[in-house]
Enzyme design. Structure first.
Site, PDB file in Angstrom:
ATOM      1  N   ASN A  44     -10.059   5.356   2.256  1.00  8.98           N
ATOM      2  CA  ASN A  44      -9.194   5.032   1.127  1.00  8.98           C
ATOM      3  C   ASN A  44      -9.314   6.102   0.050  1.00  8.98           C
ATOM      4  O   ASN A  44     -10.105   7.035   0.151  1.00  8.98           O
ATOM      5  CB  ASN A  44      -9.583   3.663   0.535  1.00  8.98           C
ATOM      6  CG  ASN A  44      -8.506   2.622   0.735  1.00  8.98           C
ATOM      7  OD1 ASN A  44      -7.317   2.903   0.564  1.00  8.98           O
ATOM      8  ND2 ASN A  44      -8.905   1.421   1.115  1.00  8.98           N
ATOM      9  N   ASP A  90     -10.168   1.196  -3.912  1.00  8.08           N
ATOM     10  CA  ASP A  90      -9.094   1.191  -2.917  1.00  8.08           C
ATOM     11  C   ASP A  90      -8.299   2.479  -3.104  1.00  8.08           C
ATOM     12  O   ASP A  90      -8.873   3.551  -3.226  1.00  8.08           O
ATOM     13  CB  ASP A  90      -8.241  -0.074  -3.094  1.00  8.08           C
ATOM     14  CG  ASP A  90      -7.496  -0.470  -1.831  1.00  8.08           C
ATOM     15  OD1 ASP A  90      -6.858   0.399  -1.205  1.00  8.08           O
ATOM     16  OD2 ASP A  90      -7.517  -1.657  -1.463  1.00  8.08           O
ATOM     17  N   GLU A 134       0.840  -1.202   0.000  1.00 11.92           N
ATOM     18  CA  GLU A 134       0.000   0.000   0.000  1.00 11.92           C
ATOM     19  C   GLU A 134       0.874   1.251   0.000  1.00 11.92           C
ATOM     20  O   GLU A 134       2.081   1.179   0.172  1.00 11.92           O
ATOM     21  CB  GLU A 134      -0.908   0.040   1.240  1.00 11.92           C
ATOM     22  CG  GLU A 134      -2.305  -0.554   1.026  1.00 11.92           C
ATOM     23  CD  GLU A 134      -3.214   0.364   0.213  1.00 11.92           C
ATOM     24  OE1 GLU A 134      -2.742   1.402  -0.303  1.00 11.92           O
ATOM     25  OE2 GLU A 134      -4.404   0.042   0.089  1.00 11.92           O
TER      26      GLU A 134
END
Length: 318
Positions: free
Chosen positions: A161, A223, A23
């Site tokens: 997100n 996301d 991430e």
């Protein structure tokens, strides 16, 4: 409305050792390195990149807590949002200085997606791990402290997100992955205030009982994200195996298949910012899925015709 273009990208694996859940990638223009985090692996990673190839091995920095997001610090070092607070590190692998303690129950929440804005303020959203209440909040850290900007009982999220800003800094984007929704806001760059919330994109919810291999179609849920120089919003569709590129008006312009079912966040990098980089996940995925997508958890790169956005890729915390 035109049908979105289905691109046929040529992806190159930038890493070979997979992360559990990669991430928060960002390109460091002064170092020509890509940085990112592995949340369940409790580590930060970086690697020098030239073209579509890693230059040498990946450096890993092990941590004692899950890192949700990171950003480069002016003068060197990193700002990082860990489970129990936001920290500063003056050098790679160096000691951590607490900037702000987490203002929530750390047994049920942690920081998740975030990044710096063009003014050098650090933003991080929170994730409510039981995932049965919208308690996620978007926080902003500046010289006066940590401020709750969105969320809570009124407009909270389950999983924060997709934070990003338009090139002119007039629009901000924020997603709730669990709700399959991206919202847009008017953004006051001077104060950091967000207003005029509206739905920018609403994905079709996951069919009940859906799992990889199910016959029911599913396009994934929003996301992490990035914005390019044309003001278009690139959103990773977790479990959808694709990135979507949206116009500033919310029209899907292009669909980009990814080499993993669970892309987590794109960013732009390289000297000309025309390299699209994306982190992916393998944590909790089935053996059958991983056999189909052996590159899950790796970082992938491809060249794109659209230039990257310097105000997105070069944002550095002050």
């Amino acid at each position: 409305m035109h049908a979105p273009a289905l691109l046929t990208p040529t992806w190159t694996a930038l890493t070979t050792e997979p992360d559990g859940l990669g991430e928060s990638p960002f390109w460091h223009p002064h170092e020509q390195r890509l940085y990112w985090v592995d949340i369940p692996g409790r580590r930060i990673a970086r690697v020098a990149v030239q073209g579509l190839q890693a230059q040498g091995p990946v450096d890993h920095w092990p941590l004692t807590q899950e890192p949700g997001c990171i950003a480069p610090l002016q003068g060197g070092g990193l700002v990082m949002a860990l489970r129990d607070g936001i920290y500063l590190a003056r050098e790679w692998g160096g000691p951590l200085q607490l900037l702000a303690a987490a203002p929530y129950d750390t047994s049920k929440q942690r920081f998740n997606d975030g990044k710096c804005d063009a003014q050098g303020r650090f933003w991080a959203g929170s994730l409510f791990e039981p995932k049965d209440r919208k308690l996620g909040v978007l926080y902003m850290l500046d010289g006066q402290g940590l401020h709750a900007m969105l969320g809570g009982d009124k407009d909270g999220v389950v999983t924060a997100n997709g934070l990003a800003w338009s090139p002119d800094c007039h629009t901000a984007y924020w997603a709730d992955t669990a709700a399959h929704q991206v919202r847009a806001f008017d953004f006051d760059a001077a104060s950091g205030q967000l207003s005029n919330a509206r739905v920018f994109f609403q994905a079709v919810p996951k069919p009940a009982g859906w799992a990889w291999g199910s016959a029911a179609p599913y396009g994934g849920r929003p996301d992490g994200a990035a914005v390019d120089s044309e003001g278009c919003y690139w959103s990773a569709q977790y479990e959808g195996g694709r990135l979507l590129r949206f116009s500033p008006q919310g029209e899907v312009l292009a669909e980009v298949p990814t080499p993993a079912l669970c892309p987590t966040m794109p960013c732009f990098g390289g000297p000309d910012l025309k390299t699209l980089l994306v982190t992916t996940a393998r944590h909790g995925r089935s053996d059958a899925e991983l056999a189909k997508y052996p590159g899950a958890g790796c970082v992938w790169a491809m060249r794109v015709e659209v230039a990257g956005n310097p105000t997105e890729s070069h944002r550095i915390a002050t």
